[in-house]
Design an enzyme around this catalytic site. Structure first.
Site, PDB file in Angstrom:
ATOM      1  N   THR A  12       0.820  -1.219   0.000  1.00 20.80           N
ATOM      2  CA  THR A  12       0.000   0.000   0.000  1.00 20.80           C
ATOM      3  C   THR A  12       0.847   1.259   0.000  1.00 20.80           C
ATOM      4  O   THR A  12       0.521   2.243  -0.670  1.00 20.80           O
ATOM      5  CB  THR A  12      -0.939   0.008   1.225  1.00 20.80           C
ATOM      6  N   THR A  85       0.958  -4.431   4.201  1.00 24.00           N
ATOM      7  CA  THR A  85       0.650  -4.776   5.592  1.00 24.00           C
ATOM      8  C   THR A  85       0.006  -6.148   5.762  1.00 24.00           C
ATOM      9  O   THR A  85       0.118  -6.758   6.825  1.00 24.00           O
ATOM     10  CB  THR A  85      -0.293  -3.719   6.212  1.00 24.00           C
ATOM     11  N   ASP A  86      -0.663  -6.657   4.721  1.00 25.35           N
ATOM     12  CA  ASP A  86      -1.453  -7.877   4.898  1.00 25.35           C
ATOM     13  C   ASP A  86      -0.617  -9.100   5.264  1.00 25.35           C
ATOM     14  O   ASP A  86      -1.075  -9.964   6.019  1.00 25.35           O
ATOM     15  CB  ASP A  86      -2.282  -8.169   3.644  1.00 25.35           C
TER      16      ASP A  86
END
Length: 331
Positions: A12, A85-86
């Site tokens: 992101t 981030t996932d």
């Protein structure tokens, strides 16, 4: 002046709006243009190693990142990895196992909003990560929302809030306030004097099974024929159903007898598992399964992959898994 390498992998923080929504687009060099002030206290180079949404992360990419750090290790004083981030917590755990005895920091960061967005957290997180990468400490860390988390203890708990990550069952390493680093736990991050140890291997043939009431034991037949390792997310303190037609223990024993490593953890995020506490857990231990204690789900999955990458012999896999590394479990 410290010399730092920024390794960009997408995520992101580097995303922009495209025809089908947000996707990685911003290069490593462009990311550094948003944090020009860091050049006042460090020399920083960059490399675009990957450019993916972290949903597409896989063990082969963890190996690629680890090998790149190994190749550049003696040329830099610290490393910063920008990441989606996932799956950031999985990558942090993977690097913690594959790169040990560090005498410099490997710092992973990212953002909940793209670095080009008006209300981004990306600039703050990247500056903090670079700042921490200049510290005289050793280890793998997640730096996010002013907090420093040990690589084996990070978990993403929030999908939109800036405080996306928490340190699970473990103190925060440090807090970063107005550029000042305030340490909370120092003993685990002392620089190693033995030199780094690179054990770069992974076996991705691992399955994560989440128990739900009424799950058919026959699902284990499929797993037995396809996988070399299994992590079961049980309930509460940990246990395996053993009543009536939902008894999973005989099928579980078939897996173990075939040489498949079976780890039992808990779906409950905080306070860990204890298979010795209840009958459902003690019966599972007799199968025998490998307890994950207070490890995070991410660390348990990755450590089993890493152990199987080193050996397929069940006794050795259990030995590797149950050897604590960077406080990945303490009870």
């Amino acid at each position: 002046m410290k010399k730092i390498l920024l390794i960009a992998t997408g995520g992101t923080i580097a995303s922009a709006i495209g025809a089908e929504g947000l996707a990685p687009a911003v290069t490593a060099n462009k990311l550094l243009e948003y944090v020009e002030d860091v050049k006042s206290y460090c020399q920083i180079d960059s490399v675009q190693l990957l450019n993916i949404d972290s949903t597409n992360m896989k063990p082969e990419y963890w190996i690629k990142i680890a090998k790149h750090i190994e190749e550049k290790y003696n040329k830099y004083d610290g490393f910063v990895i920008t990441h989606g981030t996932d799956t950031m917590a999985f990558t942090a755990a993977a690097l913690s196992y594959m790169i040990q005895n560090l005498d410099k920091p490997v710092v992973i960061t990212g953002a909940q909003k793209p670095i080009s967005a008006k209300e981004t957290d990306g600039i703050k997180n990247l500056i903090d990560a670079i700042k921490f990468s200049c510290e005289d400490v050793g280890g793998v860390f997640v730096v996010f929302d002013r907090k420093v988390i040990l690589g084996t203890r990070a978990t993403k708990l929030r999908t939109r809030s800036y405080n996306a990550f928490e340190s699970i069952n473990y103190p925060y390493i440090a807090f970063i306030e107005d550029g000042n680093i305030k340490y909370n736990k120092l003993d685990i991050i002392k620089k190693s004097e033995d030199g780094p140890k690179f054990i770069i291997t992974m076996c991705s043939n691992v399955f994560l099974l989440k128990l739900i009431p009424g799950l058919e034991p026959q699902i284990l037949d499929y797993i037995k024929d396809k996988y070399e390792g299994l992590i079961i997310e049980s309930y509460g303190s940990g246990g395996i159903p053993f009543e009536d037609e939902k008894n999973m223990l005989p099928k579980l024993k078939e897996l173990v007898d075939k040489g498949i490593a079976v780890v039992v953890t808990t779906q409950v995020i905080l306070e860990g598992s204890d298979l010795s506490l209840y009958e459902v857990g003690q019966k599972a231990l007799k199968t025998p399964v490998i307890p994950a204690f207070d490890m995070t789900r991410e660390a348990a999955v990755v450590k089993l992959m890493w152990a199987l990458g080193q050996s397929k012999e069940l006794k050795r896999v259990k030995e590797i898994f149950l050897t604590p590394i960077k406080d990945d479990f303490i009870y």
